[in-house]
Design a protein around this motif. Structure first.
Motif, PDB file in Angstrom:
ATOM      1  N   GLU A  77       0.814  -1.222   0.000  1.00  0.00           N
ATOM      2  CA  GLU A  77       0.000   0.000   0.000  1.00  0.00           C
ATOM      3  C   GLU A  77       0.844   1.268   0.000  1.00  0.00           C
ATOM      4  N   TYR A  80       1.283   2.069  -3.562  1.00  0.00           N
ATOM      5  CA  TYR A  80       0.043   2.697  -4.032  1.00  0.00           C
ATOM      6  C   TYR A  80      -0.012   4.157  -3.582  1.00  0.00           C
ATOM      7  N   SER A 113      -2.278   5.121  -9.356  1.00  0.00           N
ATOM      8  CA  SER A 113      -2.247   3.769  -8.771  1.00  0.00           C
ATOM      9  C   SER A 113      -3.329   2.855  -9.331  1.00  0.00           C
ATOM     10  N   TYR A 151       2.902   9.101   4.560  1.00  0.00           N
ATOM     11  CA  TYR A 151       1.972   7.963   4.622  1.00  0.00           C
ATOM     12  C   TYR A 151       1.322   7.878   6.009  1.00  0.00           C
ATOM     13  N   ASP A 240      -1.252  -5.811   2.954  1.00  0.00           N
ATOM     14  CA  ASP A 240      -2.409  -5.206   2.280  1.00  0.00           C
ATOM     15  C   ASP A 240      -3.715  -5.840   2.757  1.00  0.00           C
ATOM     16  N   HIS A 323      -9.711  -7.677   2.056  1.00  0.00           N
ATOM     17  CA  HIS A 323      -9.225  -6.524   1.285  1.00  0.00           C
ATOM     18  C   HIS A 323     -10.232  -5.387   1.465  1.00  0.00           C
ATOM     19  N   TYR A 325     -10.880  -1.216   0.597  1.00  0.00           N
ATOM     20  CA  TYR A 325     -10.483  -0.176  -0.362  1.00  0.00           C
ATOM     21  C   TYR A 325     -11.085   1.167   0.044  1.00  0.00           C
ATOM     22  N   CYS A 332      -7.447   2.375  -3.444  1.00  0.00           N
ATOM     23  CA  CYS A 332      -6.637   1.163  -3.257  1.00  0.00           C
ATOM     24  C   CYS A 332      -6.928   0.510  -1.910  1.00  0.00           C
ATOM     25  N   ASP A 333      -6.385  -0.703  -1.748  1.00  0.00           N
ATOM     26  CA  ASP A 333      -6.577  -1.455  -0.525  1.00  0.00           C
ATOM     27  C   ASP A 333      -5.460  -1.145   0.471  1.00  0.00           C
ATOM     28  N   SER A 334      -5.855  -1.120   1.727  1.00  0.00           N
ATOM     29  CA  SER A 334      -4.920  -0.851   2.822  1.00  0.00           C
ATOM     30  C   SER A 334      -5.185  -1.831   3.948  1.00  0.00           C
TER      31      SER A 334
END
Length: 452
Positions: A77, A80, A113, A151, A240, A323, A325, A332-334
């Motif tokens: 991530e 991303y 991303s 981040y 992730d 997953h 998002y 995106c997935d975190s």
């Protein structure tokens, strides 16, 4: 040239026969030629082979004329995040996630991303790799880039610091990379972290970091009970995905976390759209509607869900496979945002995690995903559909087949990668019915498989 490491969504294979530095260098060159990227983020996970593969990949990218921004050891991530946050042309993460320790791979994204998979460039990159290459007239340059502070600031933006209260939280990084982020977040949070398997170690001394395997769960569950923690969190190697344990050490099915996160997000945003997969749905639909949101079903898989989220401008998307998002995270997935939101909810509500989840399990008990090896999956799925669609309230083909009745429903779908059929069953507040229908369907699948 063995190109078997190229899969539908990413690259994965054994080192060195399926993936090695020489191949990685060519992949870097092919990535630039196919995508036209000029500024590329490169990061890598804790595997022993990752630094060397990342270095060779970077050499190939620069030889083809792209500037490389190296963010070093990180989670998927962070690639991303860095790609979108710094407005790069693309990003590549060297990782094999939860595969065995002698494997490695890559996850690739383009601008914003957006995922690069087999239907939008990955096959072209694969096909370009064996062809001859010429160096670019001007080599790309190399620059290390520190992204952790930006981040971490971004992650902290998802929660209201004012409502957070002291909690004891067990965190199990599985000797992957998640511990590095926890150490940074810890300085900003009132939580007491009990850290197990915390140090990054590509030898995987405690087994491959894959918390979805039941045999890998006990160490987190035991620590939660022993420490009297409010919850436990465990991650896979590139973090992730995150997995939750309540204060009693019980592993919580990802399905119920999707509903909890959707509810928590919609409370913050005052409505919006939520994307979910078709395997188990009723709990999510119920919670999203109650929170004033709109639930939208998407085919399972990160490329499908991310695209649908963009199309719908959805605030959150969740899959029962853990997953999650987020729109503000470049869709995106975190594996970090989910546990922060759950911790915030515990602090706000004063409730235990088990009390938040138990009510949902009682309302919509589910089988969890059950896999069966089947010789002819399409034939068996077609036969099940023919039998069960008679008298059904609703039949859907968003992903495999979903068949719905008044008081129970199921989804049956093929794996993309193996001769396996995956079954999920849920009911409305009726555990015996859910169990009975699960057994009935499994018996029917076994019978049909023997007839093939």
């Amino acid at each position: 040239m063995d190109l078997s490491c190229f899969k539908a969504y990413d690259l994965r294979g054994r080192v060195p026969d399926q993936l090695n530095p020489a191949l990685a260098e060519r992949i870097g060159r092919a990535y630039v030629e196919v995508t036209g990227a000029r500024k590329v983020i490169v990061g890598y996970d804790i595997r022993l082979s990752s630094p060397e593969i990342a270095e060779a990949l970077s050499s190939g990218l620069m030889a083809a004329g792209a500037d490389v921004f190296d963010i070093g050891l990180c989670g998927t991530e962070q690639v991303y995040f860095a790609t979108s946050h710094y407005k790069m042309d693309g990003g590549i993460m060297v990782t094999a996630s939860h595969n065995p320790k002698d494997h490695n791979g890559m996850k690739m994204v383009g601008p914003e991303s957006r995922p690069i998979s087999s239907d939008n460039g990955l096959n072209e990159i694969r096909d370009r790799v064996p062809e001859p290459f010429a160096d670019a007239p001007e080599q790309g340059r190399y620059e290390p880039l520190e992204v952790m502070s930006a981040y971490v600031d971004h992650l902290l933006g998802y929660v209201d610091a004012g409502v957070l209260t002291p909690l004891t939280i067990v965190c199990n990084a599985g000797n992957g990379g998640a511990g590095l982020v926890i150490d940074e977040l810890e300085q900003h949070l009132p939580f007491d972290f009990i850290k197990i398997h915390h140090q990054p170690d590509g030898h995987f001394p405690n087994g491959v970091p894959n918390p979805i395997l039941p045999e890998n769960r006990a160490v987190t569950a035991d620590a939660v009970i022993e420490q009297g923690a409010a919850m436990g969190i465990a991650w896979d190697g590139d973090y992730d995905r995150c997995f939750f344990f309540d204060e009693n050490g019980r592993f919580i099915e990802g399905y119920y976390i999707v509903g909890l996160l959707a509810d928590q997000f919609l409370r913050k945003t005052g409505g919006g759209k939520v994307i979910h997969d078709p395997r188990l749905t009723w709990n999510t639909l119920d919670l999203v509607k109650a929170a004033g949101g709109e639930a939208i079903e998407s085919k399972t898989g990160h490329a499908f869900i991310k695209q649908r989220m963009r199309d719908e401008d959805a605030v959150y998307g969740g899959e029962m496979s853990a997953h999650h998002y987020f729109r503000d995270f470049a869709y995106c997935d975190s594996g970090m945002i989910p546990w922060l939101l759950v911790a915030e909810r515990l602090c706000q509500s004063g409730q235990t995690l088990s009390s938040l989840i138990d009510a949902r399990i009682e309302a919509y008990p589910a089988s969890g995903e059950i896999n069966r090896t089947i010789d002819d999956p399409p034939k068996v799925i077609a036969a099940i559909e023919a039998k069960y669609s008679v008298g059904a309230k609703k039949v859907s083909h968003v992903d495999g087949v979903s068949i719905e009745f008044d008081d129970w429903r199921f989804n049956l779908r093929m794996s993309n990668t193996e001769p396996v059929v995956r079954l999920n069953v849920e009911s409305r507040a009726n555990i015996p019915l859910m169990k009975e229908k699960t057994e009935e369907l499994l018996a029917e699948m076994d019978r049909l498989n023997q007839e093939v």
